[in-house]
Each structure stands twice: as C-alpha cells, then as structure tokens.
Design an enzyme around this catalytic site. Structure first.
Site, PDB file in Angstrom:
ATOM      1  N   HIS A  14      10.412  62.240 -21.038  1.00 15.15           N
ATOM      2  CA  HIS A  14      10.232  63.516 -21.759  1.00 15.15           C
ATOM      3  C   HIS A  14       9.493  63.197 -23.054  1.00 15.15           C
ATOM      4  O   HIS A  14      10.088  62.688 -24.005  1.00 15.15           O
ATOM      5  CB  HIS A  14      11.588  64.157 -22.073  1.00 15.15           C
ATOM      6  CG  HIS A  14      11.477  65.497 -22.734  1.00 15.15           C
ATOM      7  ND1 HIS A  14      12.279  66.563 -22.384  1.00 15.15           N
ATOM      8  CD2 HIS A  14      10.679  65.963 -23.718  1.00 15.15           C
ATOM      9  CE1 HIS A  14      11.980  67.613 -23.132  1.00 15.15           C
ATOM     10  NE2 HIS A  14      11.004  67.263 -23.956  1.00 15.15           N
ATOM     11  N   HIS A  16       6.278  64.492 -25.920  1.00 21.68           N
ATOM     12  CA  HIS A  16       5.269  65.405 -26.460  1.00 21.68           C
ATOM     13  C   HIS A  16       4.149  64.586 -27.088  1.00 21.68           C
ATOM     14  O   HIS A  16       4.395  63.796 -28.009  1.00 21.68           O
ATOM     15  CB  HIS A  16       5.871  66.326 -27.522  1.00 21.68           C
ATOM     16  CG  HIS A  16       6.916  67.253 -26.997  1.00 21.68           C
ATOM     17  ND1 HIS A  16       6.621  68.508 -26.509  1.00 21.68           N
ATOM     18  CD2 HIS A  16       8.263  67.100 -26.874  1.00 21.68           C
ATOM     19  CE1 HIS A  16       7.745  69.095 -26.107  1.00 21.68           C
ATOM     20  NE2 HIS A  16       8.747  68.258 -26.318  1.00 21.68           N
ATOM     21  N   LYS A 100       7.893  72.357 -15.670  1.00 21.44           N
ATOM     22  CA  LYS A 100       8.796  72.527 -16.806  1.00 21.44           C
ATOM     23  C   LYS A 100       9.176  73.985 -16.996  1.00 21.44           C
ATOM     24  O   LYS A 100       8.310  74.859 -17.073  1.00 21.44           O
ATOM     25  CB  LYS A 100       8.148  71.996 -18.085  1.00 21.44           C
ATOM     26  CG  LYS A 100       9.010  72.143 -19.335  1.00 21.44           C
ATOM     27  CD  LYS A 100      10.302  71.335 -19.241  1.00 21.44           C
ATOM     28  CE  LYS A 100      11.182  71.530 -20.471  1.00 21.44           C
ATOM     29  NZ  LYS A 100      10.774  70.670 -21.591  1.00 21.44           N
ATOM     30  N   HIS A 137      14.567  73.063 -19.958  1.00 22.11           N
ATOM     31  CA  HIS A 137      15.090  73.149 -21.319  1.00 22.11           C
ATOM     32  C   HIS A 137      16.313  74.067 -21.242  1.00 22.11           C
ATOM     33  O   HIS A 137      16.178  75.281 -21.060  1.00 22.11           O
ATOM     34  CB  HIS A 137      14.044  73.731 -22.279  1.00 22.11           C
ATOM     35  CG  HIS A 137      14.513  73.826 -23.692  1.00 22.11           C
ATOM     36  ND1 HIS A 137      14.010  73.026 -24.697  1.00 22.11           N
ATOM     37  CD2 HIS A 137      15.460  74.614 -24.276  1.00 22.11           C
ATOM     38  CE1 HIS A 137      14.628  73.317 -25.833  1.00 22.11           C
ATOM     39  NE2 HIS A 137      15.502  74.293 -25.602  1.00 22.11           N
ATOM     40  N   HIS A 175      17.163  66.599 -22.263  1.00 20.45           N
ATOM     41  CA  HIS A 175      17.738  66.421 -23.606  1.00 20.45           C
ATOM     42  C   HIS A 175      19.108  67.087 -23.750  1.00 20.45           C
ATOM     43  O   HIS A 175      19.319  67.940 -24.609  1.00 20.45           O
ATOM     44  CB  HIS A 175      16.775  66.877 -24.706  1.00 20.45           C
ATOM     45  CG  HIS A 175      16.108  68.205 -24.508  1.00 20.45           C
ATOM     46  ND1 HIS A 175      16.772  69.339 -24.104  1.00 20.45           N
ATOM     47  CD2 HIS A 175      14.810  68.581 -24.673  1.00 20.45           C
ATOM     48  CE1 HIS A 175      15.929  70.349 -24.046  1.00 20.45           C
ATOM     49  NE2 HIS A 175      14.731  69.909 -24.377  1.00 20.45           N
ATOM     50  N   ASP A 248      12.017  62.906 -25.929  1.00 16.92           N
ATOM     51  CA  ASP A 248      11.642  64.180 -26.545  1.00 16.92           C
ATOM     52  C   ASP A 248      10.990  63.924 -27.902  1.00 16.92           C
ATOM     53  O   ASP A 248      11.121  64.728 -28.817  1.00 16.92           O
ATOM     54  CB  ASP A 248      12.855  65.105 -26.688  1.00 16.92           C
ATOM     55  CG  ASP A 248      12.478  66.544 -27.019  1.00 16.92           C
ATOM     56  OD1 ASP A 248      11.305  66.913 -26.807  1.00 16.92           O
ATOM     57  OD2 ASP A 248      13.357  67.290 -27.491  1.00 16.92           O
TER      58      ASP A 248
END
Length: 345
Positions: A14, A16, A100, A137, A175, A248
């Site tokens: 995960h 970004h 996602k 999420h 997460h 994350d």
C-alpha cells in the site's frame, strides 16, 4: 558482536507515490528497499481505467533512477461508473494487480469514491470470477459516526455485507487500526487479508493530540487508543499470514501538513524497515519480520516472493534525514520517537 538479519527483499502492499515532481522526489525512498509496491490510484483526477493505469505505470518507471530495481503494481480506482469489462481486460493484460475501493469522502482525493455500493456489485462479481483482489479503505463517512468508530462501523455496516454478497472475492482490508479489524480478519476462513502500516504500530491518538497538535502524525484512518495499537503490534508480529506490510506512506509537502486544514498522511518510506526491525525485536519476533514484509503479501496476491535478499545490521543509532527535498517542496519523514539501530545494507 555485530548482529545481522538477512531476509528476502520486502514489498510494500500500500503506497502513495503521487505524480509529477512529488513522484520524482519520493520514488527513490521506496525503491531503495522495496522490490514491489501496490500503487494507490487516488490522483487528481483518479486512475479509473486500464489505459490510465498503464500510463501512470509508465510515468513511474520513467521517474525511477537507473540504478534502482522496482516494480509498481497498479490499481484502479473504483467508481460507480467503473466498467467491469475494462477491469477484466486490464487484469488480463497484466496492467492491474487490484482495484481500490474508497468510500466517497473517506480520505485524501476520495471524492470520486463509492456512495451506493449496489452500483458496483457487477464489478465486484466480475472480480470474484477472475480472481482480481479488492483493496478497501475501511471507514464509513456518515457524519454521525465518531471518527474513532468509523472502522468498526464499516465492518458491520458495509464490509461484511459486501463479502457475504460476493463469495470468492479476495479482499484486503487496508491499514487496519483497531482490535475489531484484527478480530474480523482472524474470523475469516479464506479470501481476506489485511495490511498494517508502520506508523500505526508506533503511534496512538495521544501522539497526535497531547501537548499540541502534531500534524505529521495525523493520518487517515486516524490512530486510535493504545489498546488498538497493541492489538496491531500483536497481529503484525504474530506470524499470521493474513497480516502483511502496507506502509500507506503518503507524502504531502510541509506547507499542506502544517496548515489550518492539514492533509492526512505519514511519510514512512525512508525509514520503515529500520522501524519495523526495532518493533519486531522489541516484541521478540525478529524471526517473523521476513514473513510480515516479504512473504505473506506475495502469498495473498498469488505472486512469488522476491529472490533477492537484503541484510539488516544492528549498530549505533542511525540518523535519518528530517525531510526529503522534492521538486514540489519539503516532505517530513516520520519520526518514530525512539532510537533506530537497524540499517538496511
């Protein structure tokens, strides 16, 4: 006497990376230690089609330093207009590794997410047929639900009904931040895994709020009570194959973190492996670090573990940079509030 630990090269399930100048600035921080990463699609505009995912992958590879080896595993951003055929085609062509799901408004750049889950049922059913995992999420966005309860309510109100309605769908609860999340994952017989971030193993909500607001510890899902942090540490260090690393790591320039309405996200790419080695050593579980960082995730996604190895060496406390300078501006590196002794060689 020097202490060393050699493990397979880890992956991040995960991550970004953003785009443009920020992508160029932060990508080396992940590629230095991680062989692969699941790349989040919540750009502006989001990555919603196979063609957009392929183009984003090319931008990532173009930004990768020539002396680094790193494989971005792309995802599609699920919307109520997502075409099941496009998803299946992108999967068959090897462009995407997962889809996602963001509940609309749950986190950074999630305005295009799902409000009516019935409208994505056809996509989820097709994903179950072709074996394409869904990354979730896991928070409700109902304003009447307290922010510290949103994960637990999501499990009961949204997540469990989706899984019951779509047998065979492989799902990653991303997460997780609560004991309820840990318990729910452990209650599943199959097709369910969970990522745990580095920062949620370190901070609880006091670290964000006591003695003044600490914007660089503010993330979504927000850190919870100490009892939840301890439940996450037990899950991560347990050796249970259903739990694996997803940092994350989420870069924002300091000007947007230290702001009247600061952005959510902790940037942990730079020092994650050192932090995790410290955590696992503290919990008497160094022998399980390889599973959490390099074995459990590939097993869930049906991928082989990395053949390359890395060695972690314990020595005097390390000094990591306080900030990473990017073309978009400075990004503050997560501070674990403890000395770090394990370096990655």
């Amino acid at each position: 006497m020097t202490e060393t630990l050699t493990i397979r090269r880890p992956d991040d399930w995960h991550l970004h990376l953003r785009d443009g100048a920020m992508l160029h600035g932060v990508l080396p921080e992940s590629a230095r230690h991680f062989a692969r990463a699941i790349i989040m699609p919540n750009l502006v505009p989001p990555v919603v089609t196979g063609a957009e995912a392929a183009a984003y992958r090319e931008r990532i590879l173009a930004a990768l330093p020539a002396d680094m080896a790193f494989t971005p595993l792309m995802t599609l951003y699920l919307t109520e207009e997502t075409d099941p055929d496009d998803v299946a085609r992108a999967h068959a062509d090897g462009i995407v590794t997962a889809v996602k799901l963001y509940p609309a408004g749950a986190t950074t750049n999630s305005a295009s997410g799902v409000r009516d889950f019935d409208k994505v049922r056809g996509v989820l059913e097709r994903m179950a047929e072709i074996g394409l995992p869904l990354c979730v999420h896991g928070e409700v966005t109902d304003p009447e639900v307290d922010i510290f309860d949103r994960e637990a309510v999501f499990i009961d109100r949204v997540f469990d009904p989706i899984r019951r309605a779509t047998p065979g769908l492989r799902v990653v609860m991303e997460h997780i931040t609560t004991a309820q999340g840990v318990d729910y994952v452990r209650s599943a017989d199959s097709d369910l895994g969970a990522t745990i971030t580095t920062h949620h193993l370190i901070i609880n909500r006091n670290d964000i709020l006591v003695g003044g607001i600490k914007p660089h510890y503010y993330c979504l899902p927000v850190a919870k009570r100490e009892e939840h942090r301890l439940a996450l540490r037990q899950a991560a260090t347990s050796g249970d194959v259903r739990f694996f690393l997803g940092t994350d790591s989420a870069p924002h320039v300091d000007a947007l973190k230290e702001h009247a309405c600061g952005c959510a996200g902790c940037f942990t790419a730079t020092n994650t492996m050192s932090i995790l080695a410290e955590v696992f050593e503290q919990d008497g579980a160094l022998d399980r670090l390889e599973g959490f960082t390099a074995l459990h995730g590939p097993a869930f996604y049906g991928l082989p573990p990395n053949e390359a190895r890395v060695t972690l060496t314990k020595g005097p406390p390390l000094t990591y940079p306080e900030k990473i300078e990017t073309g978009a501006g400075p990004v503050t590196v997560f501070d674990p509030m403890m000395p770090l002794h394990w370096r990655v060689d």
